[in-house]
Enzyme design. Structure first.
Site, PDB file in Angstrom:
ATOM      1  N   LYS A 242       3.614  -5.933   8.795  1.00  0.00           N
ATOM      2  CA  LYS A 242       4.236  -6.915   7.896  1.00  0.00           C
ATOM      3  C   LYS A 242       5.747  -6.873   8.157  1.00  0.00           C
ATOM      4  O   LYS A 242       6.579  -6.753   7.250  1.00  0.00           O
ATOM      5  CB  LYS A 242       3.879  -6.542   6.451  1.00  0.00           C
ATOM      6  CG  LYS A 242       4.281  -7.537   5.409  1.00  0.00           C
ATOM      7  CD  LYS A 242       3.459  -8.817   5.420  1.00  0.00           C
ATOM      8  CE  LYS A 242       4.042  -9.818   4.446  1.00  0.00           C
ATOM      9  NZ  LYS A 242       3.551 -11.171   4.648  1.00  0.00           N
TER      10      LYS A 242
ATOM     11  N   ASP B  43      -5.921   0.463   5.458  1.00  0.00           N
ATOM     12  CA  ASP B  43      -6.820   0.736   4.344  1.00  0.00           C
ATOM     13  C   ASP B  43      -7.477  -0.562   3.878  1.00  0.00           C
ATOM     14  O   ASP B  43      -8.705  -0.666   3.760  1.00  0.00           O
ATOM     15  CB  ASP B  43      -6.007   1.378   3.202  1.00  0.00           C
ATOM     16  CG  ASP B  43      -6.891   2.034   2.158  1.00  0.00           C
ATOM     17  OD1 ASP B  43      -8.125   2.031   2.325  1.00  0.00           O
ATOM     18  OD2 ASP B  43      -6.346   2.539   1.163  1.00  0.00           O
TER      19      ASP B  43
ATOM     20  N   ASP C  76      -0.930 -10.661   6.655  1.00  0.00           N
ATOM     21  CA  ASP C  76      -1.639 -11.697   5.893  1.00  0.00           C
ATOM     22  C   ASP C  76      -2.360 -12.664   6.822  1.00  0.00           C
ATOM     23  O   ASP C  76      -3.504 -13.058   6.587  1.00  0.00           O
ATOM     24  CB  ASP C  76      -0.706 -12.424   4.911  1.00  0.00           C
ATOM     25  CG  ASP C  76       0.688 -12.671   5.479  1.00  0.00           C
ATOM     26  OD1 ASP C  76       1.012 -12.091   6.525  1.00  0.00           O
ATOM     27  OD2 ASP C  76       1.443 -13.437   4.876  1.00  0.00           O
TER      28      ASP C  76
ATOM     29  N   TYR D  19       1.468   6.143   1.353  1.00  0.00           N
ATOM     30  CA  TYR D  19       0.493   7.176   0.964  1.00  0.00           C
ATOM     31  C   TYR D  19       1.107   8.570   0.970  1.00  0.00           C
ATOM     32  O   TYR D  19       0.427   9.547   0.685  1.00  0.00           O
ATOM     33  CB  TYR D  19      -0.705   7.162   1.922  1.00  0.00           C
ATOM     34  CG  TYR D  19      -1.593   5.982   1.702  1.00  0.00           C
ATOM     35  CD1 TYR D  19      -1.150   4.719   2.066  1.00  0.00           C
ATOM     36  CD2 TYR D  19      -2.852   6.113   1.139  1.00  0.00           C
ATOM     37  CE1 TYR D  19      -1.941   3.609   1.855  1.00  0.00           C
ATOM     38  CE2 TYR D  19      -3.645   5.005   0.925  1.00  0.00           C
ATOM     39  CZ  TYR D  19      -3.185   3.767   1.287  1.00  0.00           C
ATOM     40  OH  TYR D  19      -3.955   2.669   1.076  1.00  0.00           O
TER      41      TYR D  19
END
Ligand code: NAP
Length: 405
Positions: free
Chosen positions: A216, A292, A268, A149
């Site tokens: 992740k 987000d 995930d 971002y």
């Protein structure tokens, strides 16, 4: 006017009638802000009679500011927000072409509001797409100032992208085709650590059961993976007596029953875990992009973002805001759901230490949903007659009681 002050560099000193800023917001902002301020005032009156109240100071931003000042976010508004320290904000349209991508991002960066905090829990009676929405009671701490971002990205055909591709090729042997756009994902130790620290502090102060670091890191080792490592480091160095790592806890749960379990999950997997093992998750600390996605997905489990509150919080400054946008098709119709902004207002009251009023407000909202007094977005799912935004506000106010009453 009496402003909130900062004592000893980090503690808020709140007078009995602080001036608190509010940005009305575009689109449905005018409707939901008006109702929210009335309802918060009623909660204060119920909690404190005339001993405490808020002097609301309207701060211009968005379309209204553009009309009167020629800027969506004039410097004067930033100065006023700075003076107020704490503010409540309705949704703002994202203006196109002013040198920044969103007023919300600008506010977060200007005041270094590095934690986006989203509590998500179920209100009985609200239609939900899952079987056991009552198991959801999570607070997400999303890093708000870095990651993808940061806006460090170039179009595939820009000179910057071409130069960067050339640099990567000559310096590191990384070959990218000429049609490749490039974005950069910065994740730093300082920013990761302060975010996880805030989540841990919250967990300690509110007797929460666990803090889960979501990342992740199996794929992005030096950004997402580093976030996880730094998260465990701050937990173990600054909260040693309060926490236990999950692997130790699982070996002997009874021995650690009073500790906050610190664990991590790959993103995930986390998306399925919040559905399949919902009540095993409590406080979540994560990077910007993960947060987000995850916060909206968890909010969907309890009825959607129309009901989800949010706060952007730094070391001192804080702006509490509706999570949804301006819903322009409902602008000026008095039909929008003010719950997200009301609950954000409740977070704001807790932030300034006025927990009694915050509890009264939340209980009254919960009772309204239980009694099926709801606005059209929820009413259409229940097949019942909807209330207007202002009527919903009145129903909430009717249900306000002090705990002993
Ligand atoms: P949106 O304004 O959140 O609205 C999308 C849909 O969500 C609405 O059409 C409506 O659904 C429902 N909705 C949202 N808030 C509602 C409420 N309070 N009560 C009832 N229904 C509600 O999203 P968008 O259309 O993508 O964005 C519009 C503008 O808002 C854009 O300029 C965007 O940049 C901005 N935005 C601002 C913020 C912020 O300031 N924090 C956040 C997100 C978006 P139905 O049509 O199904 O009734």
């Amino acid at each position: 006017m009496s402003y909130i002050e900062v004592k000893d560099g980090s503690k808020l000193s709140v007078p009995s009638n602080p001036t608190i800023g509010y940005i009305e917001g575009d689109g449905i902002g005018a409707d939901i802000s008006k109702t929210t301020i009335q309802v918060i005032n009623a909660a204060l009156e119920t909690a404190y009679r005339d001993e405490r109240s808020i002097e609301w100071k309207k701060i211009l931003a968005g379309d209204e500011a553009m009309e009167s000042t020629g800027k969506h976010l004039p410097q004067e508004s930033l100065d006023e927000l700075k003076q107020c320290i704490v503010a409540l904000k309705g949704p703002l349209t994202t203006p196109i072409g002013e040198g920044f991508r969103s007023l919300n991002v600008t506010l977060r960066q200007y005041f270094d509001l590095y934690a986006n905090i989203r509590p998500v829990r179920y209100f009985p009676g609200v239609p939900s797409p899952v079987v056991a929405p009552e198991k959801v009671n999570m607070v997400i701490f999303r890093e708000n100032t870095e990651d993808v971002y940061s806006g460090i990205e170039w179009r595939y055909d820009s000179p910057e992208a071409k130069k960067l591709r050339g640099f990567l090729n000559t310096e590191f042997g990384v070959k990218l085709t000429d049609d490749t756009g490039i974005g950069i994902k910065p994740i730093g130790r300082f920013k990761s650590t302060r975010l996880v620290r805030k989540a841990l502090q919250f967990a300690v102060e509110n007797n929460r059961k666990s803090v889960t670091l979501v990342h992740k890191g199996n794929i992005m080792k030096f950004t997402e993976g580093a976030f996880k490592e730094w998260g465990y480091q701050v937990a173990e160095s600054e909260f040693k007596s309060k926490i236990v790592r999950e692997e130790d806890y699982l070996r002997d749960p009874a021995a650690y029953k009073d500790k906050i379990v610190v664990k991590d999950r790959i993103t995930d997997n986390m998306f399925q875990q919040v559905l399949t093992r919902t009540d095993e998750y409590d406080v979540i600390a994560t990077t910007n992009l993960n947060g987000d996605y995850l916060s909206d997905a968890i909010a969907a489990q309890v009825g959607g973002i129309g009901l989800a509150p949010g706060g952007n919080v730094g070391d001192i400054h804080a702006i509490f805001e509706a999570v949804h946008g301006t819903a322009p098709k409902y602008a000026g119709m008095d039909v929008a759901n003010p719950t997200s902004l009301l609950l954000s207002g409740s977070m704001m009251l807790t932030y300034i230490g006025w927990k009694e009023a915050s509890d009264i407000l939340e209980r009254a909202i919960m009772e309204s949903y239980k009694d099926r007094k709801v606005t059209q977005d929820v009413a259409r799912l229940m097949n019942i007659k909807p209330l207007k935004c202002s009527e919903f506000g009145l129903e909430v106010m009717k249900r306000m009681t002090r705990p002993q009453e």
